[in-house]
Write a protein that holds these residues in place. Structure first.
Motif, PDB file in Angstrom:
ATOM      1  N   ARG A  55       0.804  17.072 -29.143  1.00  0.00           N
ATOM      2  CA  ARG A  55       0.279  15.867 -28.492  1.00  0.00           C
ATOM      3  C   ARG A  55       1.306  14.741 -28.542  1.00  0.00           C
ATOM      4  N   THR A  56       1.895  14.547 -29.717  1.00  0.00           N
ATOM      5  CA  THR A  56       2.908  13.504 -29.870  1.00  0.00           C
ATOM      6  C   THR A  56       4.105  13.782 -28.977  1.00  0.00           C
ATOM      7  N   VAL A  60       5.541  11.379 -25.892  1.00  0.00           N
ATOM      8  CA  VAL A  60       6.906  10.840 -25.939  1.00  0.00           C
ATOM      9  C   VAL A  60       7.736  11.355 -24.764  1.00  0.00           C
TER      10      VAL A  60
END
Length: 81
Positions: free
Chosen positions: A14-15, A19
């Motif tokens: 998810r991160t 990004v």
């Protein structure tokens, strides 16, 4: 009728999606300001759309393609019932 999607993306993914998607959107917008031709504009718009898709799926924690394919990461299998 409200549908609640199940989380099918790991926190690390998810991160990374948020990004990388944000960088894709930013790069696409910056490149659009100096687009030399129609093909370049179309490709840069596709970059922006792909980046937005990554940001949204990362923020929601749900990937419709993963759901359609039945993919659940091993770290989430015990949490999904």
């Amino acid at each position: 009728m409200t549908t609640r999607w199940k989380v099918n993306i790991t926190p690390a993914e998810r991160t990374a999606r948020v990004v990388i998607g944000g960088l894709g959107v930013l790069a696409g917008v910056v490149l659009l300001t100096s687009a030399p031709g129609v093909v370049a504009v179309v490709l840069e718009l596709l970059l922006v759309v792909a980046g937005l898709d990554l940001v949204v799926t990362g923020a929601l924690g749900h990937c419709p393609l993963y759901a359609r394919l039945g993919h659940v990461p091993s770290s989430l299998k015990e949490k999904v019932s």
